[in-house]
Motif scaffolding. Structure first.
Motif, PDB file in Angstrom:
ATOM      1  N   LEU A 230       0.827  -1.206   0.000  1.00  0.00           N
ATOM      2  CA  LEU A 230       0.000   0.000   0.000  1.00  0.00           C
ATOM      3  C   LEU A 230       0.861   1.256   0.000  1.00  0.00           C
ATOM      4  O   LEU A 230       0.620   2.183  -0.788  1.00  0.00           O
ATOM      5  CB  LEU A 230      -0.919  -0.010   1.220  1.00  0.00           C
ATOM      6  N   VAL A 231       1.860   1.297   0.861  1.00  0.00           N
ATOM      7  CA  VAL A 231       2.724   2.480   0.952  1.00  0.00           C
ATOM      8  C   VAL A 231       3.470   2.694  -0.362  1.00  0.00           C
ATOM      9  O   VAL A 231       3.500   3.810  -0.907  1.00  0.00           O
ATOM     10  CB  VAL A 231       3.700   2.352   2.126  1.00  0.00           C
ATOM     11  N   ALA A 232       4.081   1.641  -0.892  1.00  0.00           N
ATOM     12  CA  ALA A 232       4.865   1.782  -2.123  1.00  0.00           C
ATOM     13  C   ALA A 232       3.995   2.153  -3.313  1.00  0.00           C
ATOM     14  O   ALA A 232       4.363   3.017  -4.121  1.00  0.00           O
ATOM     15  CB  ALA A 232       5.622   0.492  -2.402  1.00  0.00           C
ATOM     16  N   VAL A 233       2.843   1.516  -3.432  1.00  0.00           N
ATOM     17  CA  VAL A 233       1.938   1.811  -4.547  1.00  0.00           C
ATOM     18  C   VAL A 233       1.430   3.243  -4.461  1.00  0.00           C
ATOM     19  O   VAL A 233       1.391   3.964  -5.469  1.00  0.00           O
ATOM     20  CB  VAL A 233       0.764   0.813  -4.570  1.00  0.00           C
ATOM     21  N   ASN A 234       1.041   3.676  -3.280  1.00  0.00           N
ATOM     22  CA  ASN A 234       0.506   5.032  -3.163  1.00  0.00           C
ATOM     23  C   ASN A 234       1.588   6.091  -3.363  1.00  0.00           C
ATOM     24  O   ASN A 234       1.302   7.185  -3.869  1.00  0.00           O
ATOM     25  CB  ASN A 234      -0.201   5.213  -1.832  1.00  0.00           C
ATOM     26  N   ARG A 235       2.823   5.797  -3.013  1.00  0.00           N
ATOM     27  CA  ARG A 235       3.907   6.736  -3.324  1.00  0.00           C
ATOM     28  C   ARG A 235       4.140   6.801  -4.830  1.00  0.00           C
ATOM     29  O   ARG A 235       4.420   7.869  -5.381  1.00  0.00           O
ATOM     30  CB  ARG A 235       5.180   6.330  -2.579  1.00  0.00           C
ATOM     31  N   MET A 236       4.021   5.656  -5.490  1.00  0.00           N
ATOM     32  CA  MET A 236       4.112   5.653  -6.953  1.00  0.00           C
ATOM     33  C   MET A 236       2.957   6.445  -7.553  1.00  0.00           C
ATOM     34  O   MET A 236       3.152   7.270  -8.452  1.00  0.00           O
ATOM     35  CB  MET A 236       4.100   4.218  -7.477  1.00  0.00           C
ATOM     36  N   ARG A 237       1.744   6.204  -7.082  1.00  0.00           N
ATOM     37  CA  ARG A 237       0.575   6.903  -7.618  1.00  0.00           C
ATOM     38  C   ARG A 237       0.680   8.412  -7.403  1.00  0.00           C
ATOM     39  O   ARG A 237       0.258   9.203  -8.254  1.00  0.00           O
ATOM     40  CB  ARG A 237      -0.710   6.348  -6.978  1.00  0.00           C
TER      41      ARG A 237
ATOM     42  N   GLU B 186       3.363  10.137  -7.519  1.00  0.00           N
ATOM     43  CA  GLU B 186       4.250  10.653  -8.559  1.00  0.00           C
ATOM     44  C   GLU B 186       3.517  10.835  -9.888  1.00  0.00           C
ATOM     45  O   GLU B 186       3.918  11.656 -10.711  1.00  0.00           O
ATOM     46  CB  GLU B 186       5.446   9.717  -8.747  1.00  0.00           C
ATOM     47  N   PHE B 187       2.447  10.053 -10.085  1.00  0.00           N
ATOM     48  CA  PHE B 187       1.636  10.171 -11.292  1.00  0.00           C
ATOM     49  C   PHE B 187       0.418  11.073 -11.070  1.00  0.00           C
ATOM     50  O   PHE B 187      -0.465  11.161 -11.923  1.00  0.00           O
ATOM     51  CB  PHE B 187       1.162   8.790 -11.744  1.00  0.00           C
ATOM     52  N   THR B 188       0.379  11.745  -9.929  1.00  0.00           N
ATOM     53  CA  THR B 188      -0.742  12.624  -9.558  1.00  0.00           C
ATOM     54  C   THR B 188      -2.059  11.858  -9.573  1.00  0.00           C
ATOM     55  O   THR B 188      -3.092  12.343 -10.052  1.00  0.00           O
ATOM     56  CB  THR B 188      -0.831  13.846 -10.496  1.00  0.00           C
TER      57      THR B 188
ATOM     58  N   ASP C 256      -7.180   3.750 -13.396  1.00  0.00           N
ATOM     59  CA  ASP C 256      -7.258   5.109 -13.916  1.00  0.00           C
ATOM     60  C   ASP C 256      -6.977   5.213 -15.419  1.00  0.00           C
ATOM     61  O   ASP C 256      -7.379   6.192 -16.048  1.00  0.00           O
ATOM     62  CB  ASP C 256      -6.248   6.000 -13.185  1.00  0.00           C
ATOM     63  N   PHE C 257      -6.278   4.213 -15.975  1.00  0.00           N
ATOM     64  CA  PHE C 257      -5.789   4.332 -17.348  1.00  0.00           C
ATOM     65  C   PHE C 257      -6.403   3.293 -18.267  1.00  0.00           C
ATOM     66  O   PHE C 257      -6.783   2.197 -17.837  1.00  0.00           O
ATOM     67  CB  PHE C 257      -4.258   4.166 -17.378  1.00  0.00           C
ATOM     68  N   SER C 258      -6.454   3.629 -19.535  1.00  0.00           N
ATOM     69  CA  SER C 258      -6.849   2.679 -20.569  1.00  0.00           C
ATOM     70  C   SER C 258      -5.695   1.712 -20.830  1.00  0.00           C
ATOM     71  O   SER C 258      -4.569   1.917 -20.357  1.00  0.00           O
ATOM     72  CB  SER C 258      -7.184   3.427 -21.862  1.00  0.00           C
ATOM     73  N   ALA C 259      -5.982   0.660 -21.594  1.00  0.00           N
ATOM     74  CA  ALA C 259      -4.936  -0.311 -21.919  1.00  0.00           C
ATOM     75  C   ALA C 259      -3.760   0.364 -22.621  1.00  0.00           C
ATOM     76  O   ALA C 259      -2.588   0.054 -22.352  1.00  0.00           O
ATOM     77  CB  ALA C 259      -5.508  -1.424 -22.783  1.00  0.00           C
TER      78      ALA C 259
ATOM     79  N   HIS D 217       2.696   3.944 -19.691  1.00  0.00           N
ATOM     80  CA  HIS D 217       3.234   4.357 -18.386  1.00  0.00           C
ATOM     81  C   HIS D 217       3.817   3.200 -17.575  1.00  0.00           C
ATOM     82  O   HIS D 217       4.393   3.449 -16.501  1.00  0.00           O
ATOM     83  CB  HIS D 217       2.125   5.023 -17.556  1.00  0.00           C
ATOM     84  N   PHE D 218       3.676   1.980 -18.055  1.00  0.00           N
ATOM     85  CA  PHE D 218       4.005   0.823 -17.218  1.00  0.00           C
ATOM     86  C   PHE D 218       5.449   0.842 -16.722  1.00  0.00           C
ATOM     87  O   PHE D 218       5.711   0.653 -15.529  1.00  0.00           O
ATOM     88  CB  PHE D 218       3.731  -0.492 -17.958  1.00  0.00           C
ATOM     89  N   ASP D 219       6.401   1.037 -17.597  1.00  0.00           N
ATOM     90  CA  ASP D 219       7.814   0.960 -17.200  1.00  0.00           C
ATOM     91  C   ASP D 219       8.153   1.990 -16.132  1.00  0.00           C
ATOM     92  O   ASP D 219       8.846   1.688 -15.150  1.00  0.00           O
ATOM     93  CB  ASP D 219       8.721   1.145 -18.420  1.00  0.00           C
ATOM     94  N   ALA D 220       7.661   3.211 -16.310  1.00  0.00           N
ATOM     95  CA  ALA D 220       7.935   4.262 -15.327  1.00  0.00           C
ATOM     96  C   ALA D 220       7.251   3.959 -14.002  1.00  0.00           C
ATOM     97  O   ALA D 220       7.814   4.188 -12.921  1.00  0.00           O
ATOM     98  CB  ALA D 220       7.482   5.617 -15.858  1.00  0.00           C
ATOM     99  N   ALA D 221       6.037   3.421 -14.077  1.00  0.00           N
ATOM    100  CA  ALA D 221       5.313   3.078 -12.852  1.00  0.00           C
ATOM    101  C   ALA D 221       6.008   1.945 -12.110  1.00  0.00           C
ATOM    102  O   ALA D 221       6.132   1.982 -10.880  1.00  0.00           O
ATOM    103  CB  ALA D 221       3.878   2.689 -13.182  1.00  0.00           C
ATOM    104  N   MET D 222       6.484   0.949 -12.860  1.00  0.00           N
ATOM    105  CA  MET D 222       7.185  -0.158 -12.229  1.00  0.00           C
ATOM    106  C   MET D 222       8.482   0.308 -11.571  1.00  0.00           C
ATOM    107  O   MET D 222       8.803  -0.084 -10.439  1.00  0.00           O
ATOM    108  CB  MET D 222       7.473  -1.250 -13.253  1.00  0.00           C
ATOM    109  N   GLU D 223       9.218   1.162 -12.252  1.00  0.00           N
ATOM    110  CA  GLU D 223      10.462   1.690 -11.681  1.00  0.00           C
ATOM    111  C   GLU D 223      10.175   2.452 -10.395  1.00  0.00           C
ATOM    112  O   GLU D 223      10.875   2.293  -9.388  1.00  0.00           O
ATOM    113  CB  GLU D 223      11.165   2.591 -12.690  1.00  0.00           C
ATOM    114  N   SER D 224       9.139   3.263 -10.410  1.00  0.00           N
ATOM    115  CA  SER D 224       8.780   4.046  -9.232  1.00  0.00           C
ATOM    116  C   SER D 224       8.352   3.136  -8.084  1.00  0.00           C
ATOM    117  O   SER D 224       8.813   3.303  -6.941  1.00  0.00           O
ATOM    118  CB  SER D 224       7.645   5.011  -9.581  1.00  0.00           C
ATOM    119  N   TYR D 225       7.499   2.182  -8.372  1.00  0.00           N
ATOM    120  CA  TYR D 225       7.023   1.248  -7.344  1.00  0.00           C
ATOM    121  C   TYR D 225       8.193   0.484  -6.719  1.00  0.00           C
ATOM    122  O   TYR D 225       8.299   0.393  -5.486  1.00  0.00           O
ATOM    123  CB  TYR D 225       6.014   0.281  -7.952  1.00  0.00           C
TER     124      TYR D 225
END
Length: 235
Positions: free
Chosen positions: A32-39, A41-43, A71-74, A80-88
């Motif tokens: 939860l903490v890691a995902v929400n910190r990633m989210r 970053e994506f506002t 929040d996103f379409s396919a 955004h997947f790679d950036a989201a994974m790196e952030s997470y």
């Protein structure tokens, strides 16, 4: 007091394969903490623990895809997947284990299994870079001869490849190796490997009732599982 109603006899069990998230550790607060910190970053708005618990169990890639799909379409997920994974992953490594907790009777159960001379392996869909330091931090690492993560093989649970490798590592027939987990992933992997499988009721299982998953029984704790193994082996 034992609560399990077994569908098979647990006799001549010589090893156990135990899942990590949802079976030994409640790691959803870390997620939860890691995902929400990633989210953040994506506002994107924070999500709650119940949502996280529905999404965990099938590896980091699946977790991030499902989180982004809120929040996103396919097409946007792919973008955004790679950036989201790196952030997470960056955030998760920073807090790995800080918010997670051992479930009741986990250490006692592992000690009881160890006292019986059972060989122990941990098979998790969590990447090894997360799993190994987490197990060290929580005092679990010393119980296990073998640890395989979601990136140890080309396929994750529910594929049986990791369980079959453990059986080969221990030079034991699958019927002598009991799998312990909290989800359909664990049960399906065990069935495919021809290992008996017990499930705990307190984990995640993708938001579905564990009672609906085919297994050889539901145990309240790892300590109860150890007791059942001991009773079966001395009969």
């Amino acid at each position: 007091m034992l609560t399990a109603a077994l569908t098979v006899a647990l006799d001549n069990i010589q090893a156990v394969i135990i899942d990590l998230d949802g079976t030994m550790l409640d790691t959803a607060p870390d997620f939860l903490v890691a995902v929400n910190r990633m989210r953040d970053e994506f506002t994107l708005a924070a999500i709650d623990i119940a949502t996280i618990k529905r999404f965990v169990g099938k590896g980091s890639e699946n977790l991030i895809e499902r989180v982004l799909a809120l929040d996103f379409s396919a097409e946007q997920i792919a973008q955004h997947f790679d950036a989201a994974m790196e952030s997470y992953q960056r955030h998760y490594l920073c807090i790995n284990g800080d918010f997670s907790m051992l479930y009741p009777d986990v250490v006692e159960g592992l000690q009881a299994m160890q006292a019986q001379g059972l060989r122990m392996a941990c098979v998790t869909n969590k990447p090894l870079a997360f799993a190994l330091p987490l197990m060290e931090k929580k005092g679990l690492a010393g119980f296990f001869e073998v640890v395989y993560g979601g990136d140890s093989f080309s396929r994750k649970k529910p594929d049986p490849i990791a369980l079959l490798q453990v059986c080969a590592d221990f030079d034991l027939a699958p019927a002598k190796v009991l799998a312990l987990g909290d989800s359909s992933n664990d049960a399906q992997a065990a069935r495919a490997a021809n290992c008996p499988v017990l499930l705990v009721p307190y984990g995640y299982n993708h938001g579905e009732a564990i009672q609906n998953v085919e297994s050889d029984g539901i145990v309240a704790s790892l300590l109860e599982a150890a007791t059942l193994i001991r009773r079966g082996n001395i009969q």
